[in-house]
Design an enzyme around this catalytic site. Structure first.
Site, PDB file in Angstrom:
ATOM      1  N   ASN A   1       6.072  -7.195   7.662  1.00  0.00           N
ATOM      2  CA  ASN A   1       5.249  -7.433   8.847  1.00  0.00           C
ATOM      3  C   ASN A   1       5.468  -8.824   9.438  1.00  0.00           C
ATOM      4  OD1 ASN A   1       3.783  -4.910   8.823  1.00  0.00           O
ATOM      5  ND2 ASN A   1       2.746  -5.670   6.987  1.00  0.00           N
TER       6      ASN A   1
ATOM      7  N   LYS B   1      -7.575  -1.046  -1.770  1.00  0.00           N
ATOM      8  CA  LYS B   1      -8.334  -2.287  -1.966  1.00  0.00           C
ATOM      9  C   LYS B   1      -9.414  -2.094  -3.030  1.00  0.00           C
ATOM     10  CE  LYS B   1      -6.394  -4.973   1.186  1.00  0.00           C
ATOM     11  NZ  LYS B   1      -5.661  -6.203   0.816  1.00  0.00           N
TER      12      LYS B   1
ATOM     13  N   TYR C   1      -5.832   3.051   2.620  1.00  0.00           N
ATOM     14  CA  TYR C   1      -5.840   1.586   2.640  1.00  0.00           C
ATOM     15  C   TYR C   1      -7.086   1.064   1.942  1.00  0.00           C
ATOM     16  CZ  TYR C   1      -6.772  -3.084   4.457  1.00  0.00           C
ATOM     17  OH  TYR C   1      -7.102  -4.409   4.559  1.00  0.00           O
TER      18      TYR C   1
ATOM     19  N   SER D   1     -11.335  -5.934   1.710  1.00  0.00           N
ATOM     20  CA  SER D   1     -11.637  -5.436   3.048  1.00  0.00           C
ATOM     21  C   SER D   1     -12.982  -4.720   3.079  1.00  0.00           C
ATOM     22  CB  SER D   1     -10.538  -4.447   3.472  1.00  0.00           C
ATOM     23  OG  SER D   1     -10.912  -3.703   4.607  1.00  0.00           O
TER      24      SER D   1
END
Length: 371
Positions: free
Chosen positions: A59, A183, A179, A154
């Site tokens: 990224n 986490k 995702y 998150s």
């Protein structure tokens, strides 16, 4: 394997480029070439720490064999040097080699894939990158006797909110996407690891929606392709790079039907990490501690579009589309615990977030890549 920039051998203290000797030790930052990671690297350098970054640059724009462009700009802004390794954390041997070259005070762990919608489409890819990479980092920390970690978690670990604002005591694990689950699983790794090893300390920072950019306009978010997150998308529409914004869902039970999120300036978020590090190194935090990092205020998608229009002076056309898989309607934080334990709270308001984002986007229409 060798780092692309090695200012000091084995992390030893040395003078900085100004001839001073303020260095307080070496911090390993995984994923330090990312949006939040690079801003945190900058703040760590400004506070006198040496920084080693490991990133696979999935990224991050990297034009050559040297530093990623964002870290070059961090060096320009701080006048200090970053040591960088182009390594995928799934490679245990290369990760172990980095640990063998330096003596780290703490690991700040950002590295991982991060797009909610993409994780719904490719869950196994997310589990492979995020879980294996994290396990390898923890394995190396054990081998090299590094006891302190700050983990980038998150708000997605909370899943669909049972109540608002979200406190750290809210149930976790009922995540709506891979995702968030990745986490949550890493948080469980850390919980078990700390419980089994009383000398190990971990701070889990559950943060909400980072936006904005460094006030210089030299450092910001540069997503590859069509942005997955709202505000980079809005900024690229405002700059003319994209023709219109897609608003996913206008039938949520919110004040205007669009999703509501707690947006936090990326610099405030970076300072949350340095605040946690300071408390950890002074011995104020032990075992596993968890903190929300947000503003405590929610803003809808259409409110964010209006705020960006005000900051840029540009109309932002948008089209309403169906909801995306894995999204929830409304999320915002209670950050009382971070204020109490870390002496931290977000200070930059929505106007500042949008002003700094527009400053970055208008100066860098192609991100870190040459125009």
């Amino acid at each position: 394997m060798s780092p692309s920039s090695v200012p000091y051998a084995n992390g030893d203290h040395a003078n900085d480029t100004n001839g001073n000797n303020p260095h307080r030790g070496t911090i390993l930052v995984t994923g330090g070439a990312g949006f939040i990671g690079s801003h945190t690297v900058l703040e760590l350098l400004n506070k006198g720490f040496e920084v080693v970054v490991v990133d696979n640059c999935i990224n991050a724009y990297k034009a050559d064999a040297d530093l990623p462009e964002c870290l070059k700009r961090v060096q320009e802004l701080t006048g200090k040097i970053v040591t960088f390794y182009l390594v995928d954390l799934r490679d245990l041997e290369k990760t172990r080699e980095i640990f063998s070259k330096h003596s780290f005070l703490c690991v700040i762990h950002f590295a991982g894939l991060k797009a909610v919608n993409e994780s719904v489409q490719f869950p196994l890819m997310y589990y492979q990158h995020n879980l294996i990479g994290s396990m390898n980092i923890l394995q190396c920390m054990v081998e090299f006797k590094i006891n302190d970690m700050i983990f980038s978690s998150s708000a997605t670990v909370y899943g669909s909110p049972h109540f608002l604002p979200l406190t750290e005591s809210h149930p976790v694990g009922d995540c709506t996407n891979a995702y968030g689950k990745s986490k949550y699983f890493i948080e469980q790794f850390l919980q078990d690891h700390c419980a089994a090893n009383p000398h190990v300390n971990a701070v889990v920072l559950r943060y909400f929606n980072p936006i904005g950019a460094h006030e210089s306009g030299r450092l910001g978010e540069d997503p590859a392709g069509i942005p997955n997150n709202l505000m980079p998308y809005v900024a690229q529409v405002a700059s003319g790079k994209l023709s219109q914004l897609s608003v996913f869902g206008n039938d949520y039970e919110t004040r205007d039907g669009t999703g509501v999120r707690d947006y936090i300036h990326v610099v405030d978020l970076a300072l949350g990490h340095t605040a946690a590090l300071e408390k950890m190194l002074e011995g104020s935090l032990s075992g596993l501690k968890t903190y929300n990092l947000g503003t405590g205020k929610g803003h809808s998608v259409l409110e964010m579009v209006a705020a960006m229009k005000k900051a840029s002076g540009v109309d932002i056309p948008y089209v309403i589309k169906a909801r995306r898989g894995g999204d929830v309607g409304e999320v915002y934080a209670d950050c009382t615990l971070a204020a109490t334990d870390l002496n931290w709270h977000a200070t930059r308001d929505l106007e500042t977030m949008c002003r700094d984002l527009w400053n970055w986007q208008s100066q860098n229409k192609t991100g870190f890549q040459p125009s």
